[in-house]
Design a protein around this motif. Structure first.
Motif, PDB file in Angstrom:
ATOM      1  N   ASP A  60       0.654  -1.187   0.094  1.00 28.72           N
ATOM      2  CA  ASP A  60      -0.069  -0.016   0.084  1.00 28.72           C
ATOM      3  C   ASP A  60       0.879   1.280   0.153  1.00 28.72           C
ATOM      4  N   LYS A  61       1.875   1.295   0.976  1.00 30.60           N
ATOM      5  CA  LYS A  61       2.528   2.586   0.920  1.00 30.60           C
ATOM      6  C   LYS A  61       3.825   2.596   0.361  1.00 30.60           C
ATOM      7  N   GLY A  62       4.487   1.360  -0.293  1.00 30.15           N
ATOM      8  CA  GLY A  62       5.679   1.268  -1.029  1.00 30.15           C
ATOM      9  C   GLY A  62       6.897   1.235  -0.459  1.00 30.15           C
ATOM     10  N   GLN A  63       6.940   1.905   0.774  1.00 26.18           N
ATOM     11  CA  GLN A  63       8.332   1.911   1.877  1.00 26.18           C
ATOM     12  C   GLN A  63       8.126   2.320   3.253  1.00 26.18           C
ATOM     13  N   MET A  64       8.454   1.542   3.902  1.00 28.16           N
ATOM     14  CA  MET A  64       8.461   2.120   5.618  1.00 28.16           C
ATOM     15  C   MET A  64       9.578   1.750   6.373  1.00 28.16           C
ATOM     16  N   THR A  65       9.632   2.624   7.336  1.00 27.77           N
ATOM     17  CA  THR A  65      10.982   2.243   8.146  1.00 27.77           C
ATOM     18  C   THR A  65      10.847   1.227   9.164  1.00 27.77           C
ATOM     19  N   ALA A  66      11.734   0.495   9.765  1.00 26.28           N
ATOM     20  CA  ALA A  66      11.595  -0.290  10.738  1.00 26.28           C
ATOM     21  C   ALA A  66      10.813   0.127  11.981  1.00 26.28           C
ATOM     22  N   SER A  67      11.177   1.444  12.327  1.00 23.29           N
ATOM     23  CA  SER A  67      10.514   2.157  13.438  1.00 23.29           C
ATOM     24  C   SER A  67       9.049   2.580  13.088  1.00 23.29           C
ATOM     25  N   GLU A  68       8.630   2.632  11.943  1.00 17.76           N
ATOM     26  CA  GLU A  68       7.366   2.962  11.536  1.00 17.76           C
ATOM     27  C   GLU A  68       6.569   1.571  11.774  1.00 17.76           C
ATOM     28  N   LEU A  69       7.065   0.648  11.332  1.00 18.51           N
ATOM     29  CA  LEU A  69       6.287  -0.685  11.319  1.00 18.51           C
ATOM     30  C   LEU A  69       6.290  -1.256  12.951  1.00 18.51           C
ATOM     31  N   ALA A  70       7.107  -1.034  13.534  1.00 17.95           N
ATOM     32  CA  ALA A  70       7.381  -1.311  15.175  1.00 17.95           C
ATOM     33  C   ALA A  70       6.470  -0.581  15.800  1.00 17.95           C
ATOM     34  N   ASN A  71       6.359   0.911  15.529  1.00 15.61           N
ATOM     35  CA  ASN A  71       5.127   1.458  16.034  1.00 15.61           C
ATOM     36  C   ASN A  71       3.684   1.157  15.790  1.00 15.61           C
ATOM     37  N   HIS A  72       3.494   0.832  14.501  1.00 14.48           N
ATOM     38  CA  HIS A  72       2.342   0.345  14.076  1.00 14.48           C
ATOM     39  C   HIS A  72       1.916  -0.890  14.889  1.00 14.48           C
ATOM     40  N   PHE A  73       2.853  -1.842  14.997  1.00 14.43           N
ATOM     41  CA  PHE A  73       2.435  -3.512  15.678  1.00 14.43           C
ATOM     42  C   PHE A  73       2.627  -3.190  17.116  1.00 14.43           C
ATOM     43  N   GLU A  74       3.213  -2.091  17.569  1.00 13.30           N
ATOM     44  CA  GLU A  74       3.550  -1.931  18.927  1.00 13.30           C
ATOM     45  C   GLU A  74       4.506  -3.186  19.352  1.00 13.30           C
ATOM     46  N   VAL A  75       5.532  -3.415  18.797  1.00 13.01           N
ATOM     47  CA  VAL A  75       6.427  -4.339  19.106  1.00 13.01           C
ATOM     48  C   VAL A  75       7.713  -3.654  18.998  1.00 13.01           C
ATOM     49  N   SER A  76       8.902  -4.267  19.235  1.00 12.55           N
ATOM     50  CA  SER A  76      10.254  -3.692  18.822  1.00 12.55           C
ATOM     51  C   SER A  76      10.921  -3.671  17.501  1.00 12.55           C
TER      52      SER A  76
END
Length: 297
Positions: free
Chosen positions: A15-31
């Motif tokens: 959907d977004k093309g690219q995301m950072t690991a921090s953005e994904l971590a915040n989205h899923f509430e994991v490290s």
């Protein structure tokens, strides 16, 4: 949970093309470390996922990648197809194409498991057309105008924004924001007449729980239903409310709303229902039966 997260990572990147690991971590509430472990698992499973380092870097999928069915378990594939079939049952606009494509993609020949008909037994073509018009007005968010017969037998003109169709008890209802009353209202489908779908549209309403238009007073009832009406007993009352009696009759103890509907409902059993309590309701039944008898004297 891990499989769901892996699937959603792919969905987000598609959907977004690219995301950072921090953005994904915040989205899923994991490290961030957990996200990198997920990326490794996806890569090992054959998903062409890669990371770009640097100021504008991030995690992305190779161009042209499409979702691989192997990311979904067999049970999850079935859940998706069953959900689409439920949309087809209420004639949601064109789910057949997607259902067929996903069925082929998953290599599954799904038997239809649900069918919904908004009309009652013996319903007319007009009933079906009204239901279809309401359903389409809800999906396209168009305001409607209609005549409505209230429980008091009075007719009123209403304009409303339809929100959802509800099935409660033995009846279909429309939940809508009524312009006439400036509040949320619930309308019984079969009391709606002269329906018009207007050109006016409306923005989505926040989720509103189903509630009755007026406060409902429940009254404890005790009655006997004779065995000749046995077919209605377990259709209309919970098992815990029913006690089978010797000889085939049924003792019923339940709570029902006190309104004009209740007397008519009890009389719908004819002479096969014997009301024991409450006494005021017994008096109302006697009065109604005497009125009916006067017509045939």
């Amino acid at each position: 949970m891990q499989t769901h997260r892996l699937f959603e990572i792919i969905y987000l990147l598609l959907d977004k093309g690219q995301m950072t690991a921090s953005e994904l971590a915040n989205h899923f509430e994991v490290s961030v470390r957990t996200i990198y472990r997920d990326i490794d698992r996806l890569s090992i499973s054959g998903v062409p996922i890669y990371t770009n380092v640097g100021k504008n870097g991030g995690i992305a999928l190779m161009d042209g990648y499409t979702l691989d069915k192997s990311i979904l378990s067999d049970a999850e594939q079935n859940e998706i197809l069953m959900a689409l079939q439920s949309l087809k049952a209420v004639e949601y606009p064109d789910p057949d194409g997607l259902l067929t494509k996903l069925g082929t993609f998953f290599k599954k020949n799904q038997q239809s498991w649900i069918e919904v008909d908004f009309t009652g037994w013996g319903g007319s073509i007009q009933d079906r057309e009204r239901s279809d018009e309401l359903k389409n007005a809800i999906l396209t968010r168009h305001t409607i105008h209609f005549s409505y017969w209230g429980g008091d037998g009075k007719k009123s003109e209403r304009s409303a924004d339809p929100i959802k169709l509800l099935f409660k008890g033995h009846n279909w209802y429309l939940q809508a924001y009524c312009h006439t009353r400036q509040d949320y209202r619930v309308f019984k489908l079969f009391r709606i007449q002269d329906l018009q779908v207007l050109e006016d549209t409306f923005d989505p309403y926040p989720a509103v729980p189903f509630r009755e238009n007026a406060k409902v007073v429940m009254t404890p009832l005790h009655f006997t239903i004779l065995k000749s009406r046995a077919y209605r007993v377990y259709d209309e009352f919970a098992g815990a409310q029913v006690t089978p009696l010797p000889g085939g009759n049924f003792d019923v103890r339940t709570c029902l709303p006190v309104d004009n509907w209740l007397v008519g409902y009890l009389l719908s059993f004819g002479g096969d229902l014997i009301l024991h309590s409450p006494e005021p309701l017994r008096a109302s039944l006697r009065e109604e039966l005497e009125k009916a008898l006067a017509h045939y004297a």
